[in-house]
Write a protein that holds these residues in place. Structure first.
Motif, mmCIF file in Angstrom:
data_model
loop_
_atom_site.group_PDB
_atom_site.id
_atom_site.type_symbol
_atom_site.label_atom_id
_atom_site.label_comp_id
_atom_site.label_asym_id
_atom_site.label_seq_id
_atom_site.Cartn_x
_atom_site.Cartn_y
_atom_site.Cartn_z
ATOM 1 N N ARG A 130 32.861 36.050 37.619
ATOM 2 C CA ARG A 130 33.976 36.147 36.672
ATOM 3 C C ARG A 130 33.636 37.140 35.544
ATOM 4 O O ARG A 130 34.464 37.969 35.173
ATOM 5 N N SER A 132 31.528 39.587 35.741
ATOM 6 C CA SER A 132 31.516 40.920 36.332
ATOM 7 C C SER A 132 32.943 41.446 36.479
ATOM 8 O O SER A 132 33.227 42.616 36.182
ATOM 9 N N GLU A 133 33.850 40.580 36.928
ATOM 10 C CA GLU A 133 35.250 40.979 37.060
ATOM 11 C C GLU A 133 35.856 41.314 35.690
ATOM 12 O O GLU A 133 36.636 42.266 35.571
ATOM 13 N N GLU A 134 35.501 40.546 34.669
ATOM 14 C CA GLU A 134 36.011 40.818 33.318
ATOM 15 C C GLU A 134 35.493 42.164 32.812
ATOM 16 O O GLU A 134 36.238 42.927 32.187
ATOM 17 N N TRP A 136 34.545 44.707 34.702
ATOM 18 C CA TRP A 136 35.257 45.734 35.493
ATOM 19 C C TRP A 136 36.660 45.943 34.947
ATOM 20 O O TRP A 136 37.112 47.061 34.750
ATOM 21 N N ARG A 137 37.367 44.841 34.673
ATOM 22 C CA ARG A 137 38.737 44.928 34.154
ATOM 23 C C ARG A 137 38.747 45.659 32.808
ATOM 24 O O ARG A 137 39.595 46.507 32.563
#
Length: 170
Positions: A130, A132-134, A136-137
């Protein structure tokens, strides 16, 4: 010789079964049973009471609360041996089951601890994913460089604001 001595011996060497007469010196069989039941190390030892009394109320009371068998005199030696054998066999079977249950409890405890550890590891992994996704976003949305996401056929799936500005499209 008497119930006090019997209790001391039972505490030193817990037996598989106690056979006691109700009428004994110092204190009787009822008191011996009560003293045994008050001690955790003797609480599960089966007791067979012998009595010359044909007191049904006492017999029923003892059988309901503290003893596993009650034999009224006169009785045959053969009957007494069979009753003793049955009680000892049941105690040993119960002891074996308790050992098996303890082993099962240990196994269940280990499995539970493994499951908890796996869930925690999965949660940590999920949290990392999560985060990592944040990240990236945040990079995708705030980058000064234009970023376009394409599928394997080259079709545009999404573009960031910088890319939209570069092309002048929304």
């Amino acid at each position: 010789a008497d119930c006090e001595e019997a209790l001391a011996i039972a505490l030193t060497h817990p037996p598989d079964l106690v056979v006691s007469d109700l009428m004994m010196p110092n204190f009787g069989g009822e008191q011996l049973v009560a003293a045994m039941r008050a001690r955790p190390e003797l609480a599960q030892v089966p007791v067979l009471i012998l009595s010359a009394k044909a007191d049904d109320d006492l017999r029923l009371s003892l059988l309901a609360s503290a003893v596993q068998d009650y034999v009224t005199k006169p009785f045959s030696a053969h009957e007494l041996r069979i009753r003793v054998l049955n009680l000892v066999t049941m105690k040993r079977a119960r002891d074996a089951l308790q050992v098996e249950l303890a082993t099962q409890n240990d196994d269940l405890s280990q499995l539970t601890n493994q499951l908890i550890a796996n869930r925690r590891a999965l949660q940590v992994s999920h949290d990392s994913l999560r985060q990592s996704e944040e990240r990236w976003r945040a990079v995708y949305e705030n980058s000064a460089a234009g970023i376009a996401l394409l599928d394997l056929d080259g079709q545009i799936l999404a573009v960031n604001p910088a890319f939209q500005q570069m092309l002048g499209v929304s």
